[in-house]
Design a protein around this motif. Sequence first.
Motif, PDB file in Angstrom:
ATOM      1  N   ASN A  71      59.620  48.534  36.786  1.00  8.51           N
ATOM      2  CA  ASN A  71      58.719  47.490  36.353  1.00  8.51           C
ATOM      3  C   ASN A  71      57.731  47.303  37.421  1.00  8.51           C
ATOM      4  OD1 ASN A  71      60.365  47.009  34.266  1.00  8.51           O
ATOM      5  ND2 ASN A  71      61.434  45.239  35.322  1.00  8.51           N
ATOM      6  N   LEU A  72      58.064  47.576  38.691  1.00 10.72           N
ATOM      7  CA  LEU A  72      56.609  47.330  39.638  1.00 10.72           C
ATOM      8  C   LEU A  72      55.957  48.441  39.606  1.00 10.72           C
ATOM      9  CD1 LEU A  72      58.900  46.185  42.711  1.00 10.72           C
ATOM     10  CD2 LEU A  72      57.356  44.834  41.593  1.00 10.72           C
ATOM     11  N   GLN A  75      53.179  47.889  37.213  1.00 10.93           N
ATOM     12  CA  GLN A  75      52.148  46.845  37.502  1.00 10.93           C
ATOM     13  C   GLN A  75      51.334  47.657  38.622  1.00 10.93           C
ATOM     14  OE1 GLN A  75      53.975  43.481  39.301  1.00 10.93           O
ATOM     15  NE2 GLN A  75      55.544  43.483  37.557  1.00 10.93           N
ATOM     16  N   ALA A  78      48.575  50.033  36.669  1.00 11.86           N
ATOM     17  CA  ALA A  78      47.680  49.366  36.256  1.00 11.86           C
ATOM     18  C   ALA A  78      46.750  48.866  37.560  1.00 11.86           C
ATOM     19  CB  ALA A  78      48.211  48.225  35.692  1.00 11.86           C
ATOM     20  N   GLU A  79      47.280  48.433  38.575  1.00 12.67           N
ATOM     21  CA  GLU A  79      46.349  48.009  39.721  1.00 12.67           C
ATOM     22  C   GLU A  79      45.711  48.964  40.255  1.00 12.67           C
ATOM     23  OE1 GLU A  79      45.574  45.109  41.008  1.00 12.67           O
ATOM     24  OE2 GLU A  79      46.984  43.937  39.556  1.00 12.67           O
ATOM     25  N   PRO A 284      58.404  50.370  31.233  1.00 16.02           N
ATOM     26  CA  PRO A 284      56.812  50.019  30.938  1.00 16.02           C
ATOM     27  C   PRO A 284      56.379  50.505  29.488  1.00 16.02           C
ATOM     28  CG  PRO A 284      57.511  51.042  33.215  1.00 16.02           C
ATOM     29  CD  PRO A 284      58.393  51.324  32.286  1.00 16.02           C
ATOM     30  N   ARG A 288      54.301  47.903  27.074  1.00 13.12           N
ATOM     31  CA  ARG A 288      53.142  48.118  26.673  1.00 13.12           C
ATOM     32  C   ARG A 288      52.958  48.052  25.194  1.00 13.12           C
ATOM     33  NH1 ARG A 288      52.718  51.895  31.038  1.00 13.12           N
ATOM     34  NH2 ARG A 288      53.037  53.813  29.519  1.00 13.12           N
TER      35      ARG A 288
END
Length: 305
Positions: A71-72, A75, A78-79, A284, A288
């Motif tokens: 999960n991290l 993220q 995306a970052e 993920p 999405r």
Amino acid sequence: MPDKSISFAALFRLSEALRVGSIRRAAEQMNLAQPQLTRQISLLERTLDTKLILRGPKGIDPTPEGLRLVNLTGQLEAEWRALSQVSEPQHSQVSRRYSLGSIIPATPFGELATLLAGLNTEMHNRQGLRVSIASTLAEDLLIGLDTGRFDCILLDAALNDPTYAQSPVLRGSVAMAGLHLPEDYRNQAELRRALKRQPLVLQSRRSGLRQRAEQFLDTYAGPDWRSLTSLVEIDSLPIIVNMAHSGTANSILPLHATAVENHRIMPLPSTFDQIIFLTWRRTPKGRRLAKLIGSNGIAEMFSKT
């Protein structure tokens, strides 16, 4: 600063392996040797001093710690794209191709078939995404979701399992259709007589609709209803609909599939409604696709259906 060094590539490859559910298949898709991917995942586990995957006869699954890391990682990806100003290619074959599984629509013009057709159009036209859609039975859909064949599925069963996330998208009435049926399902004597006079055709127990039909018959025809009738199992819903319409067998079907004048239709109580859930594993890519389905006007299309 972190006191342990971990490469982005290793994190992204772990996420892909867990999405696919198999180290071998993930390695093939990423053009890696399987031992290389295995070593990379093992190195991640040693570096973090944490077990991230569970191996089983059907493939791999994340441990709770592995799921949090995946999960991290989503993220982080995306970052990282935002920070490095690396935009996702418009037609990237890896990131913009999705697979959706669905229970089998009863008719070409029912709510589920209309939803699937509209969804595919919306995703392609508005999002520029390629979404392949396949219809099969509930049990096969879950296997496909667990093995990575499907990113999301439309399933007519609620799952009490934290591995999956679900959101209801459709609700429809169910009815018994055929000949010699009582006007009211609470007339047990007439219902049992109808089961004796006509064969009963249902999908196999791998389908959610069959399980709902059995619950209804156990409740209103009695737990011995199987001894009263000749039970025929056919997994093709269009064939079942044809048999019920022709009067050769009784069946339990979505209400919209029973609208024919030459036989009786007996609606079931609302407790046996067919509820269809958008279902995905907490990965993920699954999240999405679920988010895309619920965005940019697609949610409104679902609510109108």
